[in-house]
Scaffold this motif. Sequence first.
Motif, PDB file in Angstrom:
ATOM      1  N   GLY A 129       0.789  -1.225   0.000  1.00  0.00           N
ATOM      2  CA  GLY A 129       0.000   0.000   0.000  1.00  0.00           C
ATOM      3  C   GLY A 129       0.819   1.271   0.000  1.00  0.00           C
ATOM      4  O   GLY A 129       2.050   1.257   0.029  1.00  0.00           O
ATOM      5  N   ILE A 130       0.106   2.383  -0.048  1.00  0.00           N
ATOM      6  CA  ILE A 130       0.689   3.715  -0.036  1.00  0.00           C
ATOM      7  C   ILE A 130      -0.003   4.528   1.038  1.00  0.00           C
ATOM      8  O   ILE A 130      -1.229   4.535   1.123  1.00  0.00           O
ATOM      9  N   SER A 131       0.761   5.199   1.866  1.00  0.00           N
ATOM     10  CA  SER A 131       0.180   6.137   2.819  1.00  0.00           C
ATOM     11  C   SER A 131       0.007   7.492   2.152  1.00  0.00           C
ATOM     12  O   SER A 131       0.926   7.969   1.470  1.00  0.00           O
ATOM     13  N   ILE A 132      -1.159   8.093   2.343  1.00  0.00           N
ATOM     14  CA  ILE A 132      -1.425   9.413   1.783  1.00  0.00           C
ATOM     15  C   ILE A 132      -1.919  10.326   2.889  1.00  0.00           C
ATOM     16  O   ILE A 132      -2.816   9.963   3.657  1.00  0.00           O
ATOM     17  N   SER A 133      -1.325  11.500   2.982  1.00  0.00           N
ATOM     18  CA  SER A 133      -1.759  12.479   3.976  1.00  0.00           C
ATOM     19  C   SER A 133      -1.813  13.859   3.342  1.00  0.00           C
ATOM     20  O   SER A 133      -1.140  14.133   2.353  1.00  0.00           O
ATOM     21  N   HIS A 195       4.446  32.911   3.940  1.00  0.00           N
ATOM     22  CA  HIS A 195       4.041  31.946   2.927  1.00  0.00           C
ATOM     23  C   HIS A 195       3.032  30.956   3.496  1.00  0.00           C
ATOM     24  O   HIS A 195       2.935  30.757   4.711  1.00  0.00           O
ATOM     25  N   LEU A 196       2.285  30.341   2.598  1.00  0.00           N
ATOM     26  CA  LEU A 196       1.288  29.325   2.935  1.00  0.00           C
ATOM     27  C   LEU A 196       1.373  28.234   1.891  1.00  0.00           C
ATOM     28  O   LEU A 196       1.481  28.514   0.692  1.00  0.00           O
ATOM     29  N   LYS A 197       1.318  26.972   2.333  1.00  0.00           N
ATOM     30  CA  LYS A 197       1.350  25.883   1.366  1.00  0.00           C
ATOM     31  C   LYS A 197       0.330  24.810   1.725  1.00  0.00           C
ATOM     32  O   LYS A 197      -0.023  24.614   2.895  1.00  0.00           O
ATOM     33  N   THR A 198      -0.167  24.139   0.702  1.00  0.00           N
ATOM     34  CA  THR A 198      -1.011  22.962   0.848  1.00  0.00           C
ATOM     35  C   THR A 198      -0.386  21.857   0.013  1.00  0.00           C
ATOM     36  O   THR A 198       0.160  22.118  -1.067  1.00  0.00           O
ATOM     37  N   ALA A 199      -0.469  20.617   0.502  1.00  0.00           N
ATOM     38  CA  ALA A 199       0.237  19.544  -0.193  1.00  0.00           C
ATOM     39  C   ALA A 199      -0.384  18.194   0.121  1.00  0.00           C
ATOM     40  O   ALA A 199      -1.148  18.031   1.085  1.00  0.00           O
ATOM     41  N   LEU A 200      -0.053  17.223  -0.704  1.00  0.00           N
ATOM     42  CA  LEU A 200      -0.320  15.816  -0.449  1.00  0.00           C
ATOM     43  C   LEU A 200       1.022  15.115  -0.304  1.00  0.00           C
ATOM     44  O   LEU A 200       1.946  15.359  -1.096  1.00  0.00           O
ATOM     45  N   SER A 201       1.124  14.264   0.704  1.00  0.00           N
ATOM     46  CA  SER A 201       2.352  13.519   0.947  1.00  0.00           C
ATOM     47  C   SER A 201       2.075  12.038   0.693  1.00  0.00           C
ATOM     48  O   SER A 201       1.121  11.473   1.236  1.00  0.00           O
ATOM     49  N   PHE A 202       2.914  11.417  -0.140  1.00  0.00           N
ATOM     50  CA  PHE A 202       2.762  10.010  -0.505  1.00  0.00           C
ATOM     51  C   PHE A 202       3.966   9.241   0.012  1.00  0.00           C
ATOM     52  O   PHE A 202       5.090   9.484  -0.444  1.00  0.00           O
ATOM     53  N   GLU A 203       3.721   8.331   0.943  1.00  0.00           N
ATOM     54  CA  GLU A 203       4.795   7.442   1.373  1.00  0.00           C
ATOM     55  C   GLU A 203       4.779   6.243   0.443  1.00  0.00           C
ATOM     56  O   GLU A 203       3.844   5.434   0.453  1.00  0.00           O
ATOM     57  N   LEU A 204       5.802   6.125  -0.381  1.00  0.00           N
ATOM     58  CA  LEU A 204       5.806   5.142  -1.455  1.00  0.00           C
ATOM     59  C   LEU A 204       6.389   3.802  -1.041  1.00  0.00           C
ATOM     60  O   LEU A 204       6.033   2.770  -1.588  1.00  0.00           O
ATOM     61  N   THR A 212      10.548   6.274   2.127  1.00  0.00           N
ATOM     62  CA  THR A 212      10.766   7.167   0.993  1.00  0.00           C
ATOM     63  C   THR A 212       9.414   7.701   0.562  1.00  0.00           C
ATOM     64  O   THR A 212       8.420   6.974   0.596  1.00  0.00           O
ATOM     65  N   GLY A 213       9.368   8.961   0.155  1.00  0.00           N
ATOM     66  CA  GLY A 213       8.075   9.506  -0.240  1.00  0.00           C
ATOM     67  C   GLY A 213       8.180  10.736  -1.106  1.00  0.00           C
ATOM     68  O   GLY A 213       9.278  11.237  -1.394  1.00  0.00           O
ATOM     69  N   LEU A 214       7.025  11.197  -1.533  1.00  0.00           N
ATOM     70  CA  LEU A 214       6.892  12.414  -2.329  1.00  0.00           C
ATOM     71  C   LEU A 214       5.921  13.359  -1.643  1.00  0.00           C
ATOM     72  O   LEU A 214       4.892  12.937  -1.126  1.00  0.00           O
ATOM     73  N   GLU A 215       6.257  14.631  -1.662  1.00  0.00           N
ATOM     74  CA  GLU A 215       5.337  15.683  -1.242  1.00  0.00           C
ATOM     75  C   GLU A 215       5.059  16.551  -2.464  1.00  0.00           C
ATOM     76  O   GLU A 215       5.990  17.102  -3.065  1.00  0.00           O
ATOM     77  N   ILE A 216       3.808  16.645  -2.854  1.00  0.00           N
ATOM     78  CA  ILE A 216       3.416  17.393  -4.050  1.00  0.00           C
ATOM     79  C   ILE A 216       2.425  18.466  -3.621  1.00  0.00           C
ATOM     80  O   ILE A 216       1.412  18.161  -2.979  1.00  0.00           O
ATOM     81  N   GLY A 217       2.715  19.734  -3.939  1.00  0.00           N
ATOM     82  CA  GLY A 217       1.822  20.771  -3.435  1.00  0.00           C
ATOM     83  C   GLY A 217       1.919  22.094  -4.167  1.00  0.00           C
ATOM     84  O   GLY A 217       2.563  22.229  -5.204  1.00  0.00           O
ATOM     85  N   PHE A 218       1.267  23.064  -3.558  1.00  0.00           N
ATOM     86  CA  PHE A 218       1.168  24.420  -4.098  1.00  0.00           C
ATOM     87  C   PHE A 218       1.545  25.394  -2.990  1.00  0.00           C
ATOM     88  O   PHE A 218       1.161  25.212  -1.823  1.00  0.00           O
ATOM     89  N   LEU A 219       2.306  26.432  -3.348  1.00  0.00           N
ATOM     90  CA  LEU A 219       2.776  27.404  -2.354  1.00  0.00           C
ATOM     91  C   LEU A 219       2.522  28.826  -2.843  1.00  0.00           C
ATOM     92  O   LEU A 219       2.739  29.131  -4.020  1.00  0.00           O
ATOM     93  N   ALA A 220       2.061  29.687  -1.928  1.00  0.00           N
ATOM     94  CA  ALA A 220       1.901  31.120  -2.193  1.00  0.00           C
ATOM     95  C   ALA A 220       2.754  31.880  -1.194  1.00  0.00           C
ATOM     96  O   ALA A 220       2.803  31.525  -0.003  1.00  0.00           O
TER      97      ALA A 220
END
Length: 253
Positions: A129-133, A195-204, A212-220
């Motif tokens: 599986g993959i953890s997603i937060s 700054h403010l950011k929102t993201a999804l974190s994937f533990e692969l 090991t994982g990826l954090e994919i998001g948007f930052l202002a």
Amino acid sequence: MNPLKYMVAGTFALLLMTDSWAQRRTDPEAEAEMYNSVSSVGVTTNTNSGILGGFVYRHSKALPTLLMGKHQFRYLALELVNVKHPKELPSQNFITGSRFTYGKQNYLFVIRPEYGREVMFFNRHSDEGISISGIVAAGPSIGLEKPYIIQFQSRPGVIVSEPYDPARHAQTELIVGSGSFFQGFDKTSLVPGLHLKTALSFELSAFRDNMTGLEIGFLAEAFSRKIIIMPFAQNRSFFTSGYVTLYFGNKKQ
């Protein structure tokens, strides 16, 4: 295709795959992995940088209360990133072969301490599986406006290293190349911001306590004044970017 579109498409694809996996899993004896904290370091790239955008330290610590029935964590991070102007294009002196960025007056480096919350949507099991937060975090932005140093032929046979000045260095043919990156730090200006950011974190993946994982998001991000990176182009005090961070870390039960 725009890199940000790739990131958004990949995020939704991973969410759909994981949601399908979670619905199919019905084994009541399967136990999800639980941990109290995770620390990780990573490298990041974003739509305002080159391939290597900067470095990140992340730390998540479990909180005793649930949020809408989901486990939540206190999220802390520290980022150091390089922000480029979209008009930056490398040039080359055809006599010396040295490269430089014509019209660039300053680098912009940003230090970002962050505090926020991480909520676990899907938890991985010990064998698959993959953890997603989801992550929401904010904090101050410490902008470092460092002069861009060039090598300039001030007169025949004399070459000096000095900060680029659009008035003094209008003759491109007299720019021999870029100076040392380590020059000019004594003339760096501090520019505060938020700054403010929102993201999804994937533990692969995980092996014992390593992950090991990826954090994919948007930052202002907004600064107290315009950051002058390219004096002949439009400069801003407000930046937005999409980003991807590849991180490696370890868990503690």
